[in-house]
Design an enzyme around this catalytic site. Structure first.
Site, PDB file in Angstrom:
ATOM      1  N   GLY A 145      43.601  39.293  42.310  1.00 62.86           N
ATOM      2  CA  GLY A 145      43.867  38.497  42.758  1.00 62.86           C
ATOM      3  C   GLY A 145      44.866  37.201  41.835  1.00 62.86           C
ATOM      4  O   GLY A 145      46.062  37.914  41.317  1.00 62.86           O
ATOM      5  N   THR A 151      47.726  44.335  44.475  1.00 67.24           N
ATOM      6  CA  THR A 151      47.215  45.342  43.140  1.00 67.24           C
ATOM      7  C   THR A 151      45.864  45.735  43.558  1.00 67.24           C
ATOM      8  O   THR A 151      45.303  45.648  44.655  1.00 67.24           O
ATOM      9  CB  THR A 151      46.342  44.341  42.347  1.00 67.24           C
ATOM     10  OG1 THR A 151      47.469  42.856  41.883  1.00 67.24           O
ATOM     11  CG2 THR A 151      45.551  44.704  41.076  1.00 67.24           C
ATOM     12  N   GLY A 162      45.378  36.451  38.856  1.00 67.87           N
ATOM     13  CA  GLY A 162      45.430  37.060  37.804  1.00 67.87           C
ATOM     14  C   GLY A 162      46.292  36.018  36.174  1.00 67.87           C
ATOM     15  O   GLY A 162      45.156  36.063  35.008  1.00 67.87           O
TER      16      GLY A 162
END
Lengths: 137, 184
Positions: free
Chosen positions: A53, A1, A55
């Site tokens: 991280g 991400t 999520g």
């Protein structure tokens, strides 16, 4: 991400994310990145925040929204991030995650949990070139 | 403020930061333009393997992408999620912002919209993601996120069916004390 926030010279704020969810998202399912207030959030006059991280855990707390609301009430980005992270750590002490935030006047901070350190990048008039900074978790 | 304009992003992917910063300071772009430019650069270069095409394959071997773009005055909140067969996810989210009044576009709807808007439809699979998927199949589809299904998801691949017990449990709940007279 990748989670990113930009503020232009007029103070307009934008936040965005993009991910293929390699490490945390259930493959083929929707992760936290595209959910407003979870993956990222922006509000003119307050600031912007973004997460990365685990999520599936972080999204339950809408941490980006929390951090921006804290900055809207006048909190410094670092305190706002700690406050947004606190409930996640309380309920999921072994999760991995990190957040960045920048307030509408351009002060910024990062916070993390589960890693040793967390790297993030900044570009602003304060630096001559893009800076890679690290925060201790 | 002396600290503006500013770009900040997670991880050490400074090329993305640079692309956003140039959009703001060289091309005179807006904050939204900058975030789209930065995240697009990251997608194209598959930052850290966690952004862009070729990520974790799902049970069918496909990769999906999630992205969102948001402006600080909320006039449009257009994320896209579980986008398949289209690589530039945040640009698709930007197109949702520019050409619709939608909020969340997910899965096939997002892909169809992207195709309408002229985005290239192409596989997101790479050699690596294909090999990962093949290895996963050869390893009896482990790990997976299934539970309460048959065959046993801890030892077998699908297709899966719900375990009977759950259905029984639901039926029991359905019959317990609920009637047209005390339930709207």
């Amino acid at each position: 991400t990748i989670g990113m926030i930009a503020i232009d010279k007029n103070g307009n704020i934008s936040a965005g994310t993009s991910t293929n969810g390699l490490s945390h998202k259930v493959p083929g399912r929707v992760g936290d990145s595209p959910l407003m207030g979870a993956g990222s959030y922006a509000m003119n006059g307050a600031g912007g925040a973004a997460c990365t991280g685990d999520g599936d855990i972080m999204m339950r707390f809408l941490p980006s929204f929390q951090a921006v609301m804290m900055m809207k009430s006048g909190m410094e980005p670092s305190l706002a991030l700690k406050a947004a992270m606190a409930p996640i750590i309380q309920y999921y002490p072994s999760f991995f995650g990190a957040m960045i935030a920048v307030s509408s006047n351009g002060t910024f901070a990062a916070v993390c949990h589960g890693y040793k350190t967390f790297p993030f990048c900044v570009a602003s008039p304060s630096f001559h070139e893009v800076k890679v900074l690290k925060v201790q978790c | 403020s002396q600290y503006l304009p500013i770009v900040i992003n997670t991880w050490f992917v400074s090329n993305a930061t640079n692309a956003a910063w140039e959009e703001l300071t060289v091309h005179g772009g807006s904050a939204v333009d900058a975030v789209v430019a930065g995240c697009s650069q990251c997608e194209a270069s598959q930052c850290r393997g966690t952004v862009g095409f070729g990520g974790d394959p799902d049970e069918n071997g496909e990769t999906t992408l999630d992205a969102m773009i948001m402006d600080g005055y909320f006039d449009s909140l257009p994320p896209v999620a579980a986008l398949r067969m289209v690589k530039p996810a945040i640009a698709v989210a930007r197109a949702v912002m520019d050409y619709t009044e939608h909020t969340l576009l997910v899965g096939d709807q997002a892909s169809l919209f992207a195709k309408d808007m002229g985005f290239t439809v192409e596989t997101l699979t790479t050699n690596k993601s294909y090999i990962d998927w093949k290895n996963w199949i050869d390893n009896k589809c482990q790990p997976n996120f299934r539970q309460n299904v048959i065959p046993n998801p801890k030892t077998s691949c699908g297709p899966y069916k719900p375990k009977e017990r759950i259905e029984q449990h639901l039926n029991n709940r359905m019959n317990f004390g609920i009637s047209p007279n005390n339930h709207d």
